[in-house]
Design an enzyme around this catalytic site. Structure first.
Site, short mmCIF file in Angstrom:
data_model
loop_
_atom_site.label_atom_id
_atom_site.label_comp_id
_atom_site.label_asym_id
_atom_site.label_seq_id
_atom_site.Cartn_x
_atom_site.Cartn_y
_atom_site.Cartn_z
N GLU A 1 -4.17 13.66 -1.77
CA GLU A 1 -2.77 13.24 -1.90
C GLU A 1 -2.64 12.25 -3.05
O GLU A 1 -3.59 11.54 -3.38
CB GLU A 1 -2.34 12.60 -0.55
CG GLU A 1 -0.96 11.98 -0.51
CD GLU A 1 0.19 12.96 -0.70
OE1 GLU A 1 0.19 13.68 -1.70
OE2 GLU A 1 1.12 12.96 0.14
N ASP A 51 2.42 6.21 1.40
CA ASP A 51 3.44 5.17 1.41
C ASP A 51 3.74 4.86 2.88
O ASP A 51 2.97 4.13 3.51
CB ASP A 51 4.65 5.75 0.65
CG ASP A 51 5.76 4.77 0.40
OD1 ASP A 51 5.49 3.60 0.12
OD2 ASP A 51 6.94 5.19 0.46
N LYS A 92 -0.33 2.42 -0.50
CA LYS A 92 0.55 1.24 -0.39
C LYS A 92 0.59 0.84 1.09
O LYS A 92 1.54 1.16 1.79
CB LYS A 92 1.99 1.63 -0.78
CG LYS A 92 2.33 1.68 -2.23
CD LYS A 92 3.86 1.89 -2.33
CE LYS A 92 4.28 2.45 -3.63
NZ LYS A 92 5.70 2.86 -3.63
N VAL A 106 5.79 3.50 -8.55
CA VAL A 106 4.94 3.80 -9.71
C VAL A 106 5.11 5.24 -10.16
O VAL A 106 5.54 6.10 -9.39
CB VAL A 106 3.45 3.52 -9.40
CG1 VAL A 106 3.20 2.05 -9.16
CG2 VAL A 106 2.96 4.35 -8.20
P1 5GP Z 1 5.09 8.88 2.70
O1 5GP Z 1 5.39 10.05 3.58
O2 5GP Z 1 3.70 8.35 2.85
O3 5GP Z 1 6.13 7.82 2.81
O4 5GP Z 1 5.32 9.38 1.25
C1 5GP Z 1 4.38 9.96 0.47
C2 5GP Z 1 5.06 10.54 -0.74
O5 5GP Z 1 6.07 9.65 -1.24
C3 5GP Z 1 4.09 10.68 -1.87
O6 5GP Z 1 3.42 11.91 -1.83
C4 5GP Z 1 4.99 10.55 -3.09
O7 5GP Z 1 5.54 11.77 -3.44
C5 5GP Z 1 6.10 9.65 -2.64
N1 5GP Z 1 5.93 8.27 -3.12
C6 5GP Z 1 5.69 7.16 -2.38
N2 5GP Z 1 5.60 6.07 -3.15
C7 5GP Z 1 5.78 6.50 -4.41
C8 5GP Z 1 5.77 5.83 -5.69
O8 5GP Z 1 5.58 4.60 -5.83
N3 5GP Z 1 5.98 6.62 -6.78
C9 5GP Z 1 6.19 7.96 -6.70
N4 5GP Z 1 6.39 8.63 -7.83
N5 5GP Z 1 6.21 8.61 -5.52
C10 5GP Z 1 5.99 7.89 -4.39
#
Ligand code: 5GP
Length: 192
Positions: free
Chosen positions: A102, A106, A134, A156
């Site tokens: 991945e 986040d 993160k 980012v």
């Molecule tokens: P989660 O389900 O863990 O919240 O999200 C994961 C997805 O969110 C990642 O695969 C990515 O596409 C997006 N994402 C989360 N933080 C960032 C960031 O700082 N920059 C970008 N470009 N995408 C992020």
């Protein structure tokens, strides 16, 4: 319109050289852990395409490579919380030792949903290898086995990560200037 990198990026957080050497280290560790196993790496599209391409070439053990498409971002820089998952045609997780690749974890919702699906469909084991993490943003209990870099709670872009489908080609990871998304508003349908 021609955009200069400095118009878009506030700060280079991780350089190209740092990425290269960290991927080599991670590949060594994964190679040791999966030695003798029938490993299938699963690249989560779209954001992990560059990380996955570099990682599979750095691995010195034989691997199967598959893809899964996941999107969770409903608007700009905030996750919608709802995760859509589409498996690559012909991909059957049954009986496989799967390592998910991945771009960034986040909230953790995307990978929780993917992991659940793979286990429900009979995967033998499912571990997570994320380029970026993160942890401050986590809303679910998810601990990737392999983490490239832990980063602060900033949006980012670069090295596969986009904002509105752009900036994926930057060879480094940069913190996007907040005015980039504040000014433009949002017209994003999907985010991975
Ligand atoms: P989660 O389900 O863990 O919240 O999200 C994961 C997805 O969110 C990642 O695969 C990515 O596409 C997006 N994402 C989360 N933080 C960032 C960031 O700082 N920059 C970008 N470009 N995408 C992020």
């Amino acid at each position: 319109m021609n955009e200069d990198i400095t118009d878009v990026i506030e700060e280079v957080l991780i350089s190209e050289d740092e990425i290269k050497s960290r991927i080599a280290e991670m590949a060594e560790e994964i190679g040791r852990d999966y030695h003798g196993k029938d490993l299938c790496v699963l690249s989560v599209l779209s954001g992990s395409f560059i990380f996955a391409a570099d990682m599979v070439r750095a691995l010195k053990i034989p691997v199967k490579v598959s893809f899964i498409f996941a999107s969770s971002y409903g608007a700009g820089t905030e996750s919608s919380g709802k995760v859509d998952i589409i498996k690559g045609k012909g991909f059957d997780p049954k009986g496989l030792d799967i390592l998910i690749l991945e771009d960034i974890v986040d909230t953790g919702r995307t990978l929780t949903a993917i992991k659940k699906l793979l286990l429900e469909e009979g995967a033998k084991s499912v571990e997570i290898c994320t380029f970026l993490d993160k942890p401050e943003r986590r809303v679910v209990d998810l601990h990737p086995k392999y983490v490239g870099f832990v980063i602060p709670n900033k949006f980012v872009a670069g090295y596969g990560l986009d904002y509105e489908y752009r900036y994926r080609q930057f060879p480094f990871v940069g913190i996007l200037k907040p005015e980039m998304y504040e000014q433009r508003g949002s017209c994003v349908e999907e985010g991975n």
